[in-house]
Design a protein around this motif. Structure first.
Motif, PDB file in Angstrom:
ATOM      1  N   VAL A 125      41.795  72.092  87.694  1.00 23.22           N
ATOM      2  CA  VAL A 125      41.120  70.791  87.621  1.00 23.22           C
ATOM      3  C   VAL A 125      41.851  69.848  88.566  1.00 23.22           C
ATOM      4  O   VAL A 125      43.060  69.651  88.429  1.00 23.22           O
ATOM      5  CB  VAL A 125      41.131  70.236  86.184  1.00 23.22           C
ATOM      6  N   VAL A 126      41.125  69.272  89.542  1.00 24.42           N
ATOM      7  CA  VAL A 126      41.797  68.394  90.509  1.00 24.42           C
ATOM      8  C   VAL A 126      41.566  66.916  90.215  1.00 24.42           C
ATOM      9  O   VAL A 126      42.240  66.063  90.792  1.00 24.42           O
ATOM     10  CB  VAL A 126      41.388  68.720  91.963  1.00 24.42           C
ATOM     11  N   GLY A 127      40.617  66.629  89.317  1.00 20.70           N
ATOM     12  CA  GLY A 127      40.408  65.222  88.991  1.00 20.70           C
ATOM     13  C   GLY A 127      39.375  65.045  87.901  1.00 20.70           C
ATOM     14  O   GLY A 127      38.712  66.005  87.488  1.00 20.70           O
ATOM     15  N   ALA A 128      39.269  63.802  87.426  1.00 19.89           N
ATOM     16  CA  ALA A 128      38.316  63.473  86.368  1.00 19.89           C
ATOM     17  C   ALA A 128      37.825  62.055  86.576  1.00 19.89           C
ATOM     18  O   ALA A 128      38.483  61.252  87.248  1.00 19.89           O
ATOM     19  CB  ALA A 128      38.985  63.600  84.998  1.00 19.89           C
ATOM     20  N   THR A 129      36.664  61.749  86.001  1.00 17.21           N
ATOM     21  CA  THR A 129      36.178  60.367  86.022  1.00 17.21           C
ATOM     22  C   THR A 129      36.146  59.829  84.602  1.00 17.21           C
ATOM     23  O   THR A 129      36.070  60.606  83.648  1.00 17.21           O
ATOM     24  CB  THR A 129      34.742  60.265  86.574  1.00 17.21           C
ATOM     25  N   GLU A 130      36.174  58.510  84.480  1.00 17.54           N
ATOM     26  CA  GLU A 130      36.197  57.955  83.131  1.00 17.54           C
ATOM     27  C   GLU A 130      34.888  58.186  82.382  1.00 17.54           C
ATOM     28  O   GLU A 130      34.846  58.080  81.166  1.00 17.54           O
ATOM     29  CB  GLU A 130      36.601  56.488  83.127  1.00 17.54           C
ATOM     30  N   VAL A 148      40.267  66.148  78.230  1.00 16.95           N
ATOM     31  CA  VAL A 148      41.677  66.065  77.854  1.00 16.95           C
ATOM     32  C   VAL A 148      42.513  66.517  79.051  1.00 16.95           C
ATOM     33  O   VAL A 148      42.356  67.633  79.538  1.00 16.95           O
ATOM     34  CB  VAL A 148      41.995  66.949  76.620  1.00 16.95           C
ATOM     35  N   GLY A 149      43.378  65.624  79.495  1.00 15.62           N
ATOM     36  CA  GLY A 149      44.324  65.958  80.568  1.00 15.62           C
ATOM     37  C   GLY A 149      45.623  66.399  79.928  1.00 15.62           C
ATOM     38  O   GLY A 149      46.417  65.572  79.490  1.00 15.62           O
ATOM     39  N   ALA A 150      45.808  67.710  79.850  1.00 14.06           N
ATOM     40  CA  ALA A 150      47.052  68.277  79.293  1.00 14.06           C
ATOM     41  C   ALA A 150      47.681  69.098  80.407  1.00 14.06           C
ATOM     42  O   ALA A 150      48.064  70.247  80.211  1.00 14.06           O
ATOM     43  CB  ALA A 150      46.731  69.122  78.063  1.00 14.06           C
ATOM     44  N   ASP A 151      47.723  68.499  81.588  1.00  8.73           N
ATOM     45  CA  ASP A 151      48.067  69.249  82.790  1.00  8.73           C
ATOM     46  C   ASP A 151      49.463  68.926  83.311  1.00  8.73           C
ATOM     47  O   ASP A 151      49.738  69.035  84.504  1.00  8.73           O
ATOM     48  CB  ASP A 151      46.990  69.071  83.870  1.00  8.73           C
ATOM     49  N   GLY A 152      50.343  68.552  82.395  1.00  9.63           N
ATOM     50  CA  GLY A 152      51.761  68.519  82.724  1.00  9.63           C
ATOM     51  C   GLY A 152      52.224  67.268  83.457  1.00  9.63           C
ATOM     52  O   GLY A 152      51.453  66.353  83.756  1.00  9.63           O
ATOM     53  N   VAL A 153      53.523  67.264  83.748  1.00 10.25           N
ATOM     54  CA  VAL A 153      54.178  66.061  84.253  1.00 10.25           C
ATOM     55  C   VAL A 153      53.594  65.616  85.602  1.00 10.25           C
ATOM     56  O   VAL A 153      53.583  64.429  85.926  1.00 10.25           O
ATOM     57  CB  VAL A 153      55.709  66.284  84.288  1.00 10.25           C
ATOM     58  N   GLY A 154      53.049  66.566  86.371  1.00 13.99           N
ATOM     59  CA  GLY A 154      52.438  66.215  87.659  1.00 13.99           C
ATOM     60  C   GLY A 154      50.931  66.034  87.568  1.00 13.99           C
ATOM     61  O   GLY A 154      50.227  66.170  88.564  1.00 13.99           O
ATOM     62  N   SER A 155      50.424  65.694  86.406  1.00 11.92           N
ATOM     63  CA  SER A 155      48.994  65.628  86.069  1.00 11.92           C
ATOM     64  C   SER A 155      48.042  65.120  87.157  1.00 11.92           C
ATOM     65  O   SER A 155      48.082  63.960  87.565  1.00 11.92           O
ATOM     66  CB  SER A 155      48.832  64.726  84.834  1.00 11.92           C
ATOM     67  N   SER A 156      47.130  66.006  87.577  1.00 12.79           N
ATOM     68  CA  SER A 156      46.085  65.594  88.528  1.00 12.79           C
ATOM     69  C   SER A 156      45.034  64.730  87.845  1.00 12.79           C
ATOM     70  O   SER A 156      44.438  63.859  88.480  1.00 12.79           O
ATOM     71  CB  SER A 156      45.370  66.815  89.107  1.00 12.79           C
ATOM     72  N   VAL A 157      44.781  65.006  86.568  1.00  4.85           N
ATOM     73  CA  VAL A 157      43.798  64.196  85.839  1.00  4.85           C
ATOM     74  C   VAL A 157      44.277  62.740  85.797  1.00  4.85           C
ATOM     75  O   VAL A 157      43.542  61.812  86.143  1.00  4.85           O
ATOM     76  CB  VAL A 157      43.579  64.759  84.407  1.00  4.85           C
ATOM     77  N   GLY A 279      38.319  55.520  79.592  1.00  8.44           N
ATOM     78  CA  GLY A 279      36.953  55.946  79.275  1.00  8.44           C
ATOM     79  C   GLY A 279      36.960  57.150  78.351  1.00  8.44           C
ATOM     80  O   GLY A 279      37.564  57.124  77.275  1.00  8.44           O
ATOM     81  N   ARG A 280      36.344  58.235  78.810  1.00  6.91           N
ATOM     82  CA  ARG A 280      36.232  59.445  77.988  1.00  6.91           C
ATOM     83  C   ARG A 280      37.381  60.433  78.218  1.00  6.91           C
ATOM     84  O   ARG A 280      37.326  61.578  77.783  1.00  6.91           O
ATOM     85  CB  ARG A 280      34.903  60.153  78.267  1.00  6.91           C
ATOM     86  N   VAL A 281      38.388  59.986  78.949  1.00  4.84           N
ATOM     87  CA  VAL A 281      39.521  60.873  79.271  1.00  4.84           C
ATOM     88  C   VAL A 281      40.754  60.444  78.481  1.00  4.84           C
ATOM     89  O   VAL A 281      41.095  59.256  78.452  1.00  4.84           O
ATOM     90  CB  VAL A 281      39.857  60.812  80.778  1.00  4.84           C
ATOM     91  N   ALA A 282      41.416  61.414  77.859  1.00  7.25           N
ATOM     92  CA  ALA A 282      42.695  61.143  77.195  1.00  7.25           C
ATOM     93  C   ALA A 282      43.739  62.106  77.733  1.00  7.25           C
ATOM     94  O   ALA A 282      43.445  63.273  78.015  1.00  7.25           O
ATOM     95  CB  ALA A 282      42.562  61.308  75.687  1.00  7.25           C
ATOM     96  N   LEU A 283      44.955  61.586  77.879  1.00  8.45           N
ATOM     97  CA  LEU A 283      46.080  62.401  78.364  1.00  8.45           C
ATOM     98  C   LEU A 283      47.013  62.706  77.199  1.00  8.45           C
ATOM     99  O   LEU A 283      47.264  61.835  76.358  1.00  8.45           O
ATOM    100  CB  LEU A 283      46.840  61.630  79.436  1.00  8.45           C
ATOM    101  N   VAL A 284      47.510  63.950  77.157  1.00 12.85           N
ATOM    102  CA  VAL A 284      48.492  64.325  76.123  1.00 12.85           C
ATOM    103  C   VAL A 284      49.575  65.211  76.731  1.00 12.85           C
ATOM    104  O   VAL A 284      49.377  65.842  77.769  1.00 12.85           O
ATOM    105  CB  VAL A 284      47.900  65.097  74.917  1.00 12.85           C
ATOM    106  N   GLY A 285      50.690  65.298  76.029  1.00 13.41           N
ATOM    107  CA  GLY A 285      51.797  66.150  76.475  1.00 13.41           C
ATOM    108  C   GLY A 285      52.518  65.528  77.656  1.00 13.41           C
ATOM    109  O   GLY A 285      52.524  64.299  77.821  1.00 13.41           O
TER     110      GLY A 285
END
Ligand code: 5PR
Length: 379
Positions: A125-130, A148-157, A279-285
């Motif tokens: 996943v290289v990106g997301a929109t709200e 859900v952006g659970a893509d680590g410390v360098g999160s692209s989301v 928006g509809r995106v949440a980040l975790v981890g």
């Protein structure tokens, strides 16, 4: 449990946070797809300590028997300075287990599949929109009610949404290894020790080199080797066996094992975001709240927050989901913020060397119960 069959989530990252969110959402009736950038679904890490906060989530998922079968609770959390014991904490009333990361990962991945989660390896996943659209490296776009952006410390989301963050670094860092226990050989060197405790070996003189010794099960030992980043020999991986055994000779058999293993040195750091949702995106981890490992709560906060995120998203009408995510962050984030601050403090001061740290406010995160519906009630 609320069943809302028409909801769909796309998750970036099949680590502990992503899989926990996936399981919790699927169990609440969502269709869930998890994208993992790596070609193979496996965890590369070494060991992990889980506490009450995470074990309550795993219990809710019905996974405790499976977890217990492949993990252990060391009798004491011991701290030594210059090989002198400064504390032995039995931690009465605290539920904790030690295990390997590959083991925890396989338990979560198995559970996710049983709950009907689709896991796609080799999908970046290289990106997301709200509005809830994710973009893959292939150029494909996928729509969801929740991302859900659970893509680590360098999160692209995170970065694709332009969410700002601060990163605080510390002078020390760590490399981590899984090695055979070698108990009989350790007992030849130190016969009075049964070598089942978790032992935090600190040495300040002649050199700051610390070994965190964590039995993970009958066969495997998790070793975390801490050195200042500016100590070129101490922070080298593969490890410099002569340097490490000269400071920690009683650990020679297991340091020899660590010297055979590939690894990577990570500098301690804390990442704090301006916001966890858009928006509809949440980040975790680690995408949202990477922290220093001093209190062993990085994975714990990740899994607790992934679980409560799934709860909050399931309880809200779909049209109000963005507001529900904001409210989720308002309620849950302060626990993680405080844990990050405490963990950064211990990393900066090397304060874990004083022992007896698993008391009082330091246990706030440890003892948190994300499955308790009354946890935010005002007394
Ligand atoms: N505690 C644990 C741990 O894995 C580490 C630390 C403390 C369980 C290293 O990752 O302070 O570095 C630490």
């Amino acid at each position: 449990m609320t069943v809302t069959p028409s909801r769909h989530a796309e998750i970036s990252g099949a680590g502990f946070a992503g899989l926990t969110a996936a399981i919790a959402l699927a169990r609440r009736g969502w269709s869930v797809r998890v994208h993992e950038r790596a070609d193979q679904l496996r965890e590369q890490g070494a060991g992990i300590v889980l506490w009450h906060n995470t074990l309550k989530v795993l219990e809710d998922f019905g996974l405790i028997d499976e977890i217990n079968a492949g993990s252990m609770t060391p009798p004491f959390y011991e701290t030594r300075v210059q090989n002198k014991i400064v504390s032995d904490e039995g931690m009465p009333g605290i539920w904790w287990r030690t295990m390997t990361r590959p083991f925890l990962h396989s338990v979560l991945a198995g559970a996710a599949r049983r709950e009907g989660v689709e896991i796609v390896a080799g999908s970046e996943v290289v990106g997301a929109t709200e509005e809830g659209v994710i973009r893959l490296a292939s150029g494909a776009e996928l729509e969801a009610d929740l991302v859900v952006g659970a893509d680590g410390v360098g999160s692209s989301v995170r970065d694709s949404l332009g969410i700002d963050y601060e990163r605080q670094r510390s002078r020390d860092g760590i490399s981590r290894f899984l090695v055979p226990r070698r108990k009989a050989d350790l007992q030849k060197i130190e016969p009075g020790t049964d070598w089942d405790n978790m032992i935090d070996f600190w040495n300040f003189d002649p050199r700051v080199l610390r070994v965190l010794y964590t039995p993970a099960n009958d066969r495997e030992l998790y070793l975390a080797l801490m050195a200042p980043a500016d100590d070129v020999e101490g922070s080298a991986v593969p490890i410099d066996l002569d340097v490490w055994t000269s400071i920690h000779p009683q650990l020679t058999p297991v340091l020899e094992e660590a010297a055979k293993v590939e690894g990577k040195y990570f500098g301690y750091q804390t990442t704090r975001l301006e916001e966890w949702t858009r928006g509809r995106v949440a980040l975790v981890g680690d995408a949202a709240h990477a922290m220093c490992p001093a209190l062993a709560q990085g994975g714990g906060c990740a899994m607790a927050n992934a679980y409560t995120l799934a709860q909050a998203a399931s309880d809200a009408p779909l049209s109000e989901l963005p507001d529900a995510l904001v409210e989720w962050e308002r309620l849950e984030r302060p626990y993680t913020d405080r844990c990050q601050t405490r963990s950064q403090h211990y990393a900066d001061t090397r304060g874990m060397s004083q022992g007896n740290q698993f008391v009082g406010e330091n246990n706030e995160t440890t003892l948190y119960d994300p499955t308790d519906p009354h946890r935010h009630d005002v007394a």
